[in-house]
Design a protein around this motif. Structure first.
Motif, mmCIF file in Angstrom:
data_model
loop_
_atom_site.group_PDB
_atom_site.id
_atom_site.type_symbol
_atom_site.label_atom_id
_atom_site.label_comp_id
_atom_site.label_asym_id
_atom_site.label_seq_id
_atom_site.Cartn_x
_atom_site.Cartn_y
_atom_site.Cartn_z
ATOM 1 N N THR A 89 -40.551 2.316 -39.449
ATOM 2 C CA THR A 89 -41.169 2.365 -38.933
ATOM 3 C C THR A 89 -42.456 2.302 -39.596
ATOM 4 N N VAL A 90 -42.882 2.768 -40.590
ATOM 5 C CA VAL A 90 -44.232 2.317 -41.680
ATOM 6 C C VAL A 90 -44.348 1.558 -41.993
ATOM 7 N N LEU A 91 -43.410 0.079 -41.876
ATOM 8 C CA LEU A 91 -44.061 -0.979 -42.423
ATOM 9 C C LEU A 91 -44.323 -1.771 -40.634
ATOM 10 N N ALA A 92 -43.430 -1.206 -39.158
ATOM 11 C CA ALA A 92 -44.421 -1.638 -38.134
ATOM 12 C C ALA A 92 -45.758 -1.393 -37.904
ATOM 13 N N PHE A 93 -46.052 -0.312 -38.191
ATOM 14 C CA PHE A 93 -47.309 0.308 -38.369
ATOM 15 C C PHE A 93 -47.991 -0.853 -38.888
ATOM 16 N N ALA A 94 -47.719 -0.393 -40.561
ATOM 17 C CA ALA A 94 -48.473 -1.850 -40.986
ATOM 18 C C ALA A 94 -48.998 -3.064 -40.390
ATOM 19 N N ILE A 138 -59.481 0.844 -32.413
ATOM 20 C CA ILE A 138 -58.969 0.315 -31.760
ATOM 21 C C ILE A 138 -57.370 -0.208 -32.652
ATOM 22 N N SER A 139 -57.671 -0.097 -33.627
ATOM 23 C CA SER A 139 -57.113 -0.684 -34.516
ATOM 24 C C SER A 139 -55.329 0.269 -34.529
ATOM 25 N N LEU A 140 -55.941 1.787 -34.626
ATOM 26 C CA LEU A 140 -55.383 3.191 -34.498
ATOM 27 C C LEU A 140 -54.575 3.375 -33.240
ATOM 28 N N LYS A 141 -55.318 3.110 -32.446
ATOM 29 C CA LYS A 141 -54.493 3.880 -31.173
ATOM 30 C C LYS A 141 -53.302 2.377 -30.867
ATOM 31 N N THR A 142 -54.007 0.996 -30.564
ATOM 32 C CA THR A 142 -52.698 0.394 -31.150
ATOM 33 C C THR A 142 -51.790 0.628 -31.834
ATOM 34 N N GLY A 143 -51.723 0.479 -33.187
ATOM 35 C CA GLY A 143 -50.639 0.283 -33.820
ATOM 36 C C GLY A 143 -50.335 2.275 -33.869
ATOM 37 N N ILE A 144 -50.891 2.943 -33.069
ATOM 38 C CA ILE A 144 -49.401 3.873 -33.125
ATOM 39 C C ILE A 144 -48.838 3.724 -31.631
ATOM 40 N N LEU A 145 -49.610 3.447 -30.852
ATOM 41 C CA LEU A 145 -48.423 3.061 -29.092
ATOM 42 C C LEU A 145 -47.317 2.351 -29.547
ATOM 43 N N ALA A 146 -48.052 0.630 -30.510
ATOM 44 C CA ALA A 146 -46.596 -0.289 -30.368
ATOM 45 C C ALA A 146 -45.668 0.217 -31.731
ATOM 46 N N THR A 147 -45.944 1.519 -32.400
ATOM 47 C CA THR A 147 -45.094 1.714 -33.095
ATOM 48 C C THR A 147 -44.044 2.085 -33.109
ATOM 49 N N VAL A 148 -44.835 3.341 -32.049
ATOM 50 C CA VAL A 148 -44.025 4.341 -30.639
ATOM 51 C C VAL A 148 -42.979 3.050 -30.064
ATOM 52 N N LEU A 149 -43.462 2.035 -29.678
ATOM 53 C CA LEU A 149 -42.590 1.458 -28.725
ATOM 54 C C LEU A 149 -41.759 0.501 -29.698
ATOM 55 N N ALA A 150 -42.173 -0.151 -30.292
ATOM 56 C CA ALA A 150 -41.199 -0.458 -31.412
ATOM 57 C C ALA A 150 -40.163 0.179 -32.278
ATOM 58 N N PHE A 151 -40.061 1.911 -32.400
ATOM 59 C CA PHE A 151 -39.336 2.494 -32.651
ATOM 60 C C PHE A 151 -38.318 2.635 -31.462
ATOM 61 N N ALA A 184 -48.159 -3.757 -36.929
ATOM 62 C CA ALA A 184 -48.942 -3.404 -36.183
ATOM 63 C C ALA A 184 -50.744 -3.335 -35.609
ATOM 64 N N ILE A 185 -50.778 -2.529 -36.934
ATOM 65 C CA ILE A 185 -52.421 -2.770 -36.483
ATOM 66 C C ILE A 185 -52.704 -3.854 -38.221
ATOM 67 N N GLY A 186 -52.762 -4.426 -38.828
ATOM 68 C CA GLY A 186 -53.121 -5.580 -39.032
ATOM 69 C C GLY A 186 -53.075 -7.306 -38.596
ATOM 70 N N GLU A 187 -52.517 -6.916 -37.428
ATOM 71 C CA GLU A 187 -52.469 -7.998 -36.391
ATOM 72 C C GLU A 187 -53.149 -8.847 -35.943
ATOM 73 N N TYR A 188 -53.340 -10.233 -36.619
ATOM 74 C CA TYR A 188 -54.063 -10.963 -35.559
ATOM 75 C C TYR A 188 -54.519 -12.234 -35.422
ATOM 76 N N GLY A 189 -53.081 -13.054 -35.557
ATOM 77 C CA GLY A 189 -53.065 -13.866 -34.557
ATOM 78 C C GLY A 189 -52.929 -13.386 -33.277
ATOM 79 N N ILE A 217 -49.199 -4.854 -26.873
ATOM 80 C CA ILE A 217 -48.095 -6.154 -26.411
ATOM 81 C C ILE A 217 -47.654 -6.962 -27.321
ATOM 82 N N ALA A 218 -49.232 -7.448 -27.650
ATOM 83 C CA ALA A 218 -49.368 -8.300 -29.079
ATOM 84 C C ALA A 218 -49.257 -7.827 -30.245
ATOM 85 N N ALA A 219 -48.902 -6.778 -30.802
ATOM 86 C CA ALA A 219 -48.778 -6.232 -31.784
ATOM 87 C C ALA A 219 -47.053 -5.576 -31.713
#
Length: 232
Positions: free
Chosen positions: A155-160, A15-28, A162-167, A99-101
């Motif tokens: 992009t790399v920072l955004a992915f990092a 879940i973290s990986l697929k969330t991070g990947i999709l959120a990073t693509v959108l953020a890019f 995104a996968i570490g987002e908690y709050g 969305i949160a990520a």
């Protein structure tokens, strides 16, 4: 350790990986679009808009999560409208994780993209205009390739992030095993439940991922410096 591995549910990692990947693509793409837009504004408007776009970076993630709940809750007009008209529900769902990520990771992509664009020699852009290139073509054929190292780091920072987002994720998407429980949420849940061995395992996973991301950033920066030295 083997007993822990046998009982591990790997869904938080997926879940973290697929969330991070999709959120990073959108953020890019959103970060590039925002950076391009803000560079066209005057200084006053640029300061205000930049502050709004950077705000999720400095706010506590729980505050961002609170605002997201205010927007997307089914009890609120916009959230209710999305659900009744388009059957879109973000609270307690995986799209809510994305969305949160995205909201938390976006400022990192935007700031890196803007910094990369601002370092480009404007004479190169003027040369493209002299050759009759359209603004869109100049941007995608000249500006973006020249800003590639900065965009890659963003992009790399955004992915990092995104996968570490908690709050924000825990507030908007919740903690549903196999659905919205990411690695960060899993760590907090396992500690609260007293499962220290499982929590330690997920900590090791996120530390390894973070180390690989930092190493990747260093490789990108090192490659960029080699290219600069080559032309000096």
């Amino acid at each position: 350790m083997n007993e822990v591995l046998e009982t591990i549910d790997w869904s938080p990692l997926f879940i973290s990986l697929k969330t991070g990947i999709l959120a990073t693509v959108l953020a890019f793409f959103a970060g590039i679009a925002a950076a391009r837009f803000i560079m066209k504004l005057n200084n006053t408007a640029k300061a205000v808009v930049d502050g709004l776009l950077t705000l999720p970076l400095v706010l506590p993630p729980t505050v961002a999560g609170f605002f997201l709940l205010l927007i997307f809750s089914l009890r609120r007009p916009f959230g209710k409208y999305l659900y009744t008209q388009f059957d879109i529900k973000l609270v307690q769902t995986w799209p809510g994780c994305v969305i949160a990520a995205l909201v938390i990771a976006f400022p990192l992509m935007y700031r890196n993209a803007r910094a990369a664009f601002e370092q480009i020699d404007v004479n190169v852009i003027y040369a493209g205009r002299t050759l009759g290139m359209s603004e869109r073509k100049i941007f995608w054929k000249v500006v973006v390739p020249m800003a590639a190292p900065g965009l890659a780091s963003g992009t790399v920072l955004a992915f990092a992030r995104a996968i570490g987002e908690y709050g924000a994720t825990s507030m908007l998407a919740g903690n549903i095993l196999g659905k919205t429980r990411t690695v960060s949420v899993a760590i907090a849940s396992e500690v609260a439940a007293g499962n220290w061995d499982t929590a330690a395992f997920w900590v090791c996973v996120i530390v390894i991922l973070s180390f690989l991301i930092v190493a990747l950033i260093n490789l990108i920066s090192g490659k960029n410096m080699k290219n600069v030295n080559r032309w000096m």
